[in-house]
Motif scaffolding. Structure first.
Motif, mmCIF file in Angstrom:
data_model
loop_
_atom_site.group_PDB
_atom_site.id
_atom_site.type_symbol
_atom_site.label_atom_id
_atom_site.label_comp_id
_atom_site.label_asym_id
_atom_site.label_seq_id
_atom_site.Cartn_x
_atom_site.Cartn_y
_atom_site.Cartn_z
ATOM 1 N N GLY A 38 0.788 -1.219 0.000
ATOM 2 C CA GLY A 38 0.000 0.000 0.000
ATOM 3 C C GLY A 38 0.820 1.267 0.000
ATOM 4 N N LEU A 39 0.094 2.380 0.005
ATOM 5 C CA LEU A 39 0.675 3.711 0.095
ATOM 6 C C LEU A 39 0.070 4.387 1.308
ATOM 7 N N ALA A 40 0.890 4.685 2.286
ATOM 8 C CA ALA A 40 0.417 5.366 3.490
ATOM 9 C C ALA A 40 0.589 6.867 3.319
ATOM 10 N N GLY A 41 -0.372 7.625 3.829
ATOM 11 C CA GLY A 41 -0.291 9.076 3.738
ATOM 12 C C GLY A 41 -0.768 9.641 2.424
ATOM 13 N N MET A 42 -1.482 8.825 1.639
ATOM 14 C CA MET A 42 -2.009 9.291 0.361
ATOM 15 C C MET A 42 -3.485 8.934 0.270
ATOM 16 N N ASP A 43 -4.287 9.863 -0.243
ATOM 17 C CA ASP A 43 -5.668 9.519 -0.563
ATOM 18 C C ASP A 43 -5.791 9.349 -2.074
ATOM 19 N N ARG A 44 -6.954 8.992 -2.530
ATOM 20 C CA ARG A 44 -7.119 8.680 -3.952
ATOM 21 C C ARG A 44 -6.968 9.899 -4.851
ATOM 22 N N HIS A 45 -7.037 11.091 -4.268
ATOM 23 C CA HIS A 45 -6.897 12.309 -5.063
ATOM 24 C C HIS A 45 -5.462 12.835 -5.072
ATOM 25 N N SER A 46 -4.579 12.203 -4.294
ATOM 26 C CA SER A 46 -3.207 12.710 -4.188
ATOM 27 C C SER A 46 -2.367 12.276 -5.379
ATOM 28 N N SER A 47 -1.481 13.143 -5.799
ATOM 29 C CA SER A 47 -0.576 12.824 -6.901
ATOM 30 C C SER A 47 0.879 12.822 -6.441
ATOM 31 N N ARG A 51 7.858 9.165 -0.619
ATOM 32 C CA ARG A 51 9.177 9.679 -0.265
ATOM 33 C C ARG A 51 10.132 8.568 0.139
ATOM 34 N N LEU A 52 9.576 7.440 0.562
ATOM 35 C CA LEU A 52 10.391 6.301 0.960
ATOM 36 C C LEU A 52 9.610 5.031 0.654
ATOM 37 N N ARG A 53 10.337 3.988 0.221
ATOM 38 C CA ARG A 53 9.717 2.699 -0.082
ATOM 39 C C ARG A 53 10.284 1.662 0.883
ATOM 40 N N VAL A 54 9.399 0.994 1.611
ATOM 41 C CA VAL A 54 9.817 0.085 2.678
ATOM 42 C C VAL A 54 9.325 -1.326 2.393
ATOM 43 N N LEU A 55 10.220 -2.279 2.512
ATOM 44 C CA LEU A 55 9.903 -3.702 2.381
ATOM 45 C C LEU A 55 10.046 -4.337 3.757
ATOM 46 N N ILE A 56 8.969 -4.945 4.250
ATOM 47 C CA ILE A 56 8.972 -5.591 5.565
ATOM 48 C C ILE A 56 8.937 -7.096 5.346
ATOM 49 N N VAL A 57 9.935 -7.799 5.864
ATOM 50 C CA VAL A 57 10.067 -9.246 5.653
ATOM 51 C C VAL A 57 10.110 -9.925 7.022
ATOM 52 N N GLY A 58 9.256 -10.926 7.214
ATOM 53 C CA GLY A 58 9.255 -11.523 8.539
ATOM 54 C C GLY A 58 8.527 -12.838 8.655
ATOM 55 N N ASP A 59 8.420 -13.269 9.904
ATOM 56 C CA ASP A 59 7.705 -14.501 10.240
ATOM 57 C C ASP A 59 6.324 -14.136 10.773
ATOM 58 N N SER A 60 5.819 -14.833 11.771
ATOM 59 C CA SER A 60 4.471 -14.565 12.263
ATOM 60 C C SER A 60 4.335 -13.180 12.889
ATOM 61 N N ALA A 88 5.173 12.919 4.573
ATOM 62 C CA ALA A 88 5.156 12.565 3.149
ATOM 63 C C ALA A 88 4.633 11.140 3.004
ATOM 64 N N PRO A 89 4.162 10.793 1.810
ATOM 65 C CA PRO A 89 3.659 9.431 1.579
ATOM 66 C C PRO A 89 4.773 8.383 1.652
ATOM 67 N N ILE A 90 4.390 7.185 2.065
ATOM 68 C CA ILE A 90 5.309 6.060 2.171
ATOM 69 C C ILE A 90 4.714 4.878 1.411
ATOM 70 N N ALA A 91 5.515 4.256 0.561
ATOM 71 C CA ALA A 91 5.102 3.014 -0.090
ATOM 72 C C ALA A 91 5.632 1.842 0.733
ATOM 73 N N TRP A 92 4.819 0.828 0.924
ATOM 74 C CA TRP A 92 5.251 -0.300 1.749
ATOM 75 C C TRP A 92 4.738 -1.617 1.186
ATOM 76 N N GLN A 93 5.490 -2.682 1.446
ATOM 77 C CA GLN A 93 5.069 -4.033 1.107
ATOM 78 C C GLN A 93 5.448 -4.960 2.239
ATOM 79 N N LEU A 94 4.549 -5.869 2.571
ATOM 80 C CA LEU A 94 4.773 -6.854 3.618
ATOM 81 C C LEU A 94 4.905 -8.238 2.990
#
Length: 256
Positions: A38-47, A51-60, A88-94
């Protein structure tokens, strides 16, 4: 260490029995529900661009077991806290699953990349070590698995920096009976010491210690009902403290 090894051998019949009993009787909590990208800090109207892309890797724990939704788990708490700190907006993946070892996580990244489902990331956050501890992975072998995970993340997602969360203090887990708790606790501490050294060996890695003070905090209040996974309060602390460290340490990675 030889004394500890000898103790494990002597206790092995009891440890095997206790391990089976724990697996049979422990409450089985589900992974947190919700999106894993997802994208945190952004609504559907934001362009605005992230500012940062985060990959979270883990177990349970990375998957949010002990929280109802991803918003209340590590991914949600971290991304929300980062957007507030960076304004600022943050892109993230879990990428996380119950039962995963570090080697399993590496295989998952490769599979996602082959499917075209691993977008670029600047920072990788890891929440691993419990299942490596349970499987009695040696510190040397575990750091080799960490090397493989790092190489995979850099090659396939373009990760620049890694923040490795400490191996949980399994000697404090209420679910585990003695002496199983003692043995797993000692093993977890050995892996954590190896993790500290592994992160210190490179300027592009950082060690993150969980925001927990055994002198002041009641363990059960921070853990889920199963006595093994983080609860919502610990996820909140974890995400906030991790966001503070990332925002402070990785300014060069921030996009204008």
């Amino acid at each position: 260490m030889p004394t500890f090894t000898a103790a494990k051998v002597a206790l092995s019949p009891l440890l095997i029995w206790q391990g089976r009993q724990v697996r049979r009787e422990a409450p089985r909590l589900p992974e947190a529900t919700g999106p894993r990208l997802g994208l945190a800090g952004m609504d559907r109207h934001s362009s605005a661009m992230p500012r940062l892309r985060v990959l979270i890797v883990g177990d349970s724990s990375g998957a949010g077991v002990g929280a109802a939704t991803q918003n209340e788990a590590l991914a949600g708490r971290l991304s929300q806290a980062l957007t507030r700190r960076l304004k600022a907006p943050i892109a993230w993946q879990l990428v996380a699953r119950t039962g995963w070892t570090t080697a399993d996580a590496t295989s998952a990244l490769r599979e996602l990349s082959a499917q075209g489902r691993l977008p670029p990331a600047d920072v990788m956050v890891t929440a691993l070590g419990v299942n490596d501890t349970v499987r009695q992975t040696s510190p040397r072998r575990w750091t080799a698995h960490l090397d493989a995970l790092e190489a995979c993340a850099r090659e396939l997602a373009g990760v620049h920096q890694i923040v490795a969360t400490a191996v949980p203090p399994m000697h404090l887990f209420p679910l585990l009976p003695q002496p199983l708790r003692w043995v797993l606790g000692r093993s977890a501490q050995a892996l954590d010491a190896a993790l500290v050294q592994w992160t210190a060996d490179s300027g592009t890695r950082a060690y993150f210690e969980m925001p927990y003070d055994p002198a002041r905090d009641e363990v059960r209040a921070l853990m889920a009902s199963d006595g093994f996974h983080p609860g919502p309060l610990l996820y909140q602390r974890w995400g906030e403290a991790l966001a503070l460290q990332i925002a402070a340490d990785y300014q060069p990675l921030m996009r204008p």
